[in-house]
Design a protein around this motif. Structure first.
Motif, mmCIF file in Angstrom:
data_model
loop_
_atom_site.group_PDB
_atom_site.id
_atom_site.type_symbol
_atom_site.label_atom_id
_atom_site.label_comp_id
_atom_site.label_asym_id
_atom_site.label_seq_id
_atom_site.Cartn_x
_atom_site.Cartn_y
_atom_site.Cartn_z
ATOM 1 N N ARG A 1 8.038 -23.634 58.592
ATOM 2 C CA ARG A 1 8.688 -23.250 57.191
ATOM 3 C C ARG A 1 9.469 -24.490 57.030
ATOM 4 N NH1 ARG A 1 7.235 -18.903 59.700
ATOM 5 N NH2 ARG A 1 6.612 -16.942 58.260
ATOM 6 N N LEU A 2 9.543 -25.648 57.413
ATOM 7 C CA LEU A 2 10.192 -26.610 57.166
ATOM 8 C C LEU A 2 9.056 -27.549 56.163
ATOM 9 C CD1 LEU A 2 12.016 -27.995 60.362
ATOM 10 C CD2 LEU A 2 13.058 -27.267 58.200
ATOM 11 N N GLU A 3 7.997 -27.188 56.401
ATOM 12 C CA GLU A 3 6.878 -27.813 55.211
ATOM 13 C C GLU A 3 7.226 -27.462 53.899
ATOM 14 O OE1 GLU A 3 2.965 -27.319 56.465
ATOM 15 O OE2 GLU A 3 3.416 -27.800 58.785
ATOM 16 N N ALA A 4 7.291 -28.423 53.210
ATOM 17 C CA ALA A 4 7.446 -28.218 51.521
ATOM 18 C C ALA A 4 7.570 -29.583 50.889
ATOM 19 C CB ALA A 4 8.834 -27.597 51.226
ATOM 20 N N ASP A 5 7.165 -29.437 49.506
ATOM 21 C CA ASP A 5 7.367 -30.857 48.889
ATOM 22 C C ASP A 5 8.891 -30.926 48.062
ATOM 23 O OD1 ASP A 5 4.490 -31.384 49.572
ATOM 24 O OD2 ASP A 5 4.208 -30.209 47.693
ATOM 25 N N VAL A 6 9.502 -30.090 48.760
ATOM 26 C CA VAL A 6 10.900 -30.312 48.413
ATOM 27 C C VAL A 6 11.872 -30.115 49.427
ATOM 28 C CG1 VAL A 6 10.669 -29.414 45.870
ATOM 29 C CG2 VAL A 6 11.235 -27.891 47.765
ATOM 30 N N PRO A 7 13.246 -30.652 49.366
ATOM 31 C CA PRO A 7 14.034 -30.417 50.576
ATOM 32 C C PRO A 7 14.252 -28.785 50.923
ATOM 33 C CG PRO A 7 14.837 -32.045 49.124
ATOM 34 C CD PRO A 7 13.815 -31.233 48.156
ATOM 35 N N VAL A 8 14.358 -28.488 52.293
ATOM 36 C CA VAL A 8 14.632 -27.337 52.766
ATOM 37 C C VAL A 8 15.653 -27.217 53.527
ATOM 38 C CG1 VAL A 8 13.555 -25.351 54.096
ATOM 39 C CG2 VAL A 8 12.078 -26.809 52.782
ATOM 40 N N GLY A 9 16.703 -26.329 53.046
ATOM 41 C CA GLY A 9 18.046 -26.233 53.579
ATOM 42 C C GLY A 9 17.956 -24.857 54.745
ATOM 43 N N CYS A 10 19.071 -24.522 55.354
ATOM 44 C CA CYS A 10 19.357 -23.312 55.906
ATOM 45 C C CYS A 10 20.556 -22.415 55.534
ATOM 46 C CB CYS A 10 19.444 -23.721 57.488
ATOM 47 S SG CYS A 10 18.073 -24.424 58.191
ATOM 48 N N TYR A 11 20.376 -21.245 55.518
ATOM 49 C CA TYR A 11 21.561 -20.428 55.546
ATOM 50 C C TYR A 11 22.137 -20.211 57.048
ATOM 51 C CZ TYR A 11 21.052 -18.417 50.697
ATOM 52 O OH TYR A 11 20.937 -18.066 49.280
ATOM 53 N N LEU A 12 23.554 -20.235 56.888
ATOM 54 C CA LEU A 12 24.320 -20.581 58.226
ATOM 55 C C LEU A 12 25.530 -19.387 58.190
ATOM 56 C CD1 LEU A 12 24.653 -21.625 61.023
ATOM 57 C CD2 LEU A 12 26.026 -23.406 59.667
ATOM 58 N N SER A 13 25.343 -18.296 58.963
ATOM 59 C CA SER A 13 26.423 -17.379 59.001
ATOM 60 C C SER A 13 26.991 -17.755 60.556
ATOM 61 C CB SER A 13 26.061 -15.913 58.810
ATOM 62 O OG SER A 13 25.438 -15.725 59.962
ATOM 63 N N GLY A 14 27.874 -16.774 61.004
ATOM 64 C CA GLY A 14 28.163 -17.106 62.359
ATOM 65 C C GLY A 14 27.534 -16.425 63.384
ATOM 66 N N GLY A 15 26.252 -15.887 62.847
ATOM 67 C CA GLY A 15 25.497 -15.038 63.958
ATOM 68 C C GLY A 15 24.566 -15.810 64.642
ATOM 69 N N ILE A 16 24.075 -15.322 65.686
ATOM 70 C CA ILE A 16 23.113 -16.367 66.605
ATOM 71 C C ILE A 16 21.787 -16.486 66.020
ATOM 72 C CG2 ILE A 16 24.251 -15.513 68.705
ATOM 73 C CD1 ILE A 16 21.670 -13.714 69.266
ATOM 74 N N ASP A 17 21.534 -15.603 64.841
ATOM 75 C CA ASP A 17 20.284 -15.828 64.253
ATOM 76 C C ASP A 17 19.980 -16.988 63.396
ATOM 77 O OD1 ASP A 17 19.711 -13.080 64.983
ATOM 78 O OD2 ASP A 17 20.589 -12.276 63.477
#
Length: 639
Positions: free
Chosen positions: A259-275
């Motif tokens: 899921r990091l594969e893309a032709d644009v930058p890929v970020g992450c949603y970050l909460s305080g959970g372990i997921d």
């Protein structure tokens, strides 16, 4: 990620009529695909395919609909198909249109080779509409978990479909009407799988395809399930946990890398959970450059976990974008816009927070993020899963009233189906009991003949729950209802794509899911610790504080927790719940609803107060939806 829509009406063969209708349906999906728009008309057949594009893969050659060289096949795709380069090489794909190297283009050669079973070769999050002109056959397909939405409406004139209900409601043959039964379900939060808030409009269920076949000028439809989350009838006893820990780790690494594969930058949603922290930790290791992490913060210590998220961002060297939200952002115009995008009610303003966050993501010039949805579903992370297997805990904390019921309830339909009434539906049964006295006389009459709790149970395949472990049954029934009906809709796709932003839930990769169901219950939840197998798989990724932390309720502060939030909600109630609007909707007894709201603000029991907040949110949004979709009121601007 895109928007797809269209219709098939064999008697409508005017090119002008087809074009006019399709353009109206595409116009309301601009937010899903602002980068490009395409259409394909089969005028003699009365069929129109439409597509709005958000370009993430194949930026310069992803125009849709995609056609085969001979013109016999056409397809529109919403979503991401991973591993497409390998498939393209293996299939020696024919040259299609200028979309020949996009991920979506593999659908047509796969269909040519495998027929309807081609969908089994797709990996990712997707909704597909494929037309086979030679066979006079249309196929609507939805991914395994329903990450990507797809709706349809069948009537005497034909079929219309769309990524969102609003596009279908723009078709000239369809009159927008709220469904009375669906209103009841929205007030209790739990929708019947496959239903929507609107009469005559259905959701294609996850892992299903709808096949539309023309015969002698008439359309015949049939549903086929092509995938399901299938738990085994028995599990390995005294299994070595280390094997499963390694199995989860290997598959999650692969899912994140994919899921990091893309032709644009890929970020992450970050909460305080372990997921989400696990996702960020793996993404940081897999990618050379620092990851951009996006975090929601609330101005309430009880509901805010941004301090843990900050710790994780610092540990990984991520560039964190922190969005602090107050009642000013969670109510008012943003609340109304989130309701329009959701197309149903939601019990908590977390949906509005997600709308704001996707807006911030796009403002930072990101179009895609990896998220942590699905982990709780696969590894037993929710407290109601643990309750169904290990029994009741005395202190439900902030889960009480919204996620856990404060007393044990039973329902015959669920007992017959599962052998018990799952804990996840019990708080919503209590919500329904509190709502029932507030209903109008006509809705009271409906409730005499209609049992919404039984209807939800009736939509579950009994062959997939009978003979299974209690934890498996609880997880399966939740996945078939609330995962798709709330987490992946108003908590996911609908709020993300509202601002043209794609979310990629790595845990819902089917390679992980098909492995997770084989993990014995006492490895998923071990010594009372939820998601034990995931914690162990990520032990070198997570900070110690997070590794040892219990499940936290990721939701926005309810209205009763603050006089300022209460005032913000009351302002909206005063605007939308007027006597004339309540009468026009016809769902509530005006005086009983007003008395309930007055008493709700005086409630001192926090569990009951949370339930009251839920009911007020649902009642408010039903009137907003009626105003937006039935009366045609314009959307407000948001600063």
């Amino acid at each position: 990620m895109c928007g797809i829509t269209g219709f098939w009406n064999p008697s409508r063969t005017s090119e002008r009529q087809l074009r006019t209708a399709l353009d109206q349906m595409l116009d309301v999906l601009d937010h899903r695909g602002p980068d490009d728009r395409g259409s394909r008309l089969y005028v003699e057949q009365g069929l129109a395919l439409g597509h709005t594009r958000l370009s993430i893969v194949g930026l310069d050659h992803g125009h849709q609909p995609i056609e085969s060289r001979d013109g016999d096949l056409a397809v529109t795709v919403n979503g991401e198909l991973y591993g497409y380069k390998t498939l393209r090489t293996q299939l020696a794909c024919e040259t299609l249109t200028t979309s020949g190297k996009s991920d979506s283009a593999i659908t047509l050669p796969l269909y040519r080779k495998y027929g309807l079973s081609f969908v089994e070769h797709l990996r990712g999050e997707f909704a597909v509409v494929l037309y086979d002109h030679r066979e006079k056959r249309l196929i609507l397909i939805r991914d395994r978990f329903g990450v990507k939405p797809l709706y349809y409406s069948v009537n005497d004139n034909g079929i219309a479909w769309g990524s969102e209900v609003k596009s279908i409601l723009k078709h000239p043959d369809i009159q927008p009407r709220m469904c009375p039964k669906a209103v009841i379900h929205q007030m209790m939060q739990v929708m019947v799988p496959g239903s929507t808030a609107f009469e005559g409009v259905q959701a294609l269920q996850p892992g299903h395809m709808l096949i539309v076949q023309e015969r002698d000028g008439r359309l015949e439809t049939s549903l086929k399930r092509w995938w399901d989350l299938e738990f085994p009838e028995s599990h390995v006893e005294n299994a070595d946990p280390a094997e499963y820990v390694q199995g989860v780790q290997d598959r999650l690494i692969d899912a994140v890398a994919t899921r990091l594969e893309a032709d644009v930058p890929v970020g992450c949603y970050l909460s305080g959970g372990i997921d989400s922290c696990s996702i960020l930790g793996l993404a940081t290791t897999l990618q050379q450059s620092p990851i951009k992490a996006f975090t929601i913060a609330f101005d309430s210590d009880e509901y805010d976990e941004s301090n843990i998220a900050k710790l994780m961002a610092e540990r990984t060297g991520a560039e964190q974008e922190l969005l602090l939200l107050t009642e000013k952002e969670l109510y008012g115009p943003a609340f109304e816009r989130a309701t329009w995008h959701a197309e149903r009610t939601f019990y908590n303003t977390l949906a509005v927070a997600k709308w704001h966050m996707s807006r911030r993501v796009r403002a930072c010039n990101y179009k895609a993020v990896i998220t942590g949805e699905g982990s709780d579903e696969l590894f037993g992370g929710y407290p109601f899963f643990k309750r169904d297997w290990l029994g009741r805990e005395d202190d439900a904390g902030i889960f009480a009233g919204a996620i856990l019921a404060e007393e044990d309830l039973q329902h015959t339909a669920w007992n017959d189906l599962c052998g018990f009434t799952p804990s996840w539906i019990q708080p919503w049964m209590m919500t329904l009991a509190r709502v029932r006295p507030l209903l109008s006389s006509s809705m009271q009459d409906l409730m005499q003949q209609y049992d919404p709790v039984a209807e939800v149970a009736g939509a579950i395949d009994p062959n997939q729950v009978r003979g299974r472990h209690r934890l498996d049954v609880s997880q399966y029934t939740w996945c078939k209802t609330m995962l798709e009906g709330q987490i992946l809709t108003w908590g996911g796709d609908r709020m993300d794509m509202a601002n043209s932003m794609e979310a990629r839930p790595a845990f819902l990769d089917h390679h992980i899911a098909e492995y997770a169901v084989t993990i014995p219950p006492d490895v998923r939840i071990r010594d009372g610790i939820e998601k034990w197998v995931l914690r162990e798989a990520m032990v070198n990724v997570l900070p110690r504080e997070l590794y040892e932390r219990k499940k936290f309720a990721f939701m926005a502060p309810p209205a009763h927790t603050s006089p300022v939030i209460r005032a913000a909600l009351q302002d909206m109630i005063d605007h939308w719940l007027t006597d004339s609007r309540i009468a026009a909707l016809g769902v509530f007894d005006t005086q009983k609803l007003r008395d309930f709201i007055d008493q709700a603000w005086k409630e001192t029991d926090h569990t009951i107060a949370r339930r009251n907040d839920i009911i007020m949110n649902h009642a408010l949004q039903l009137h907003i939806l009626h105003g937006q979709y039935i009366e045609g009121m314009p959307l407000p601007a948001v600063d």
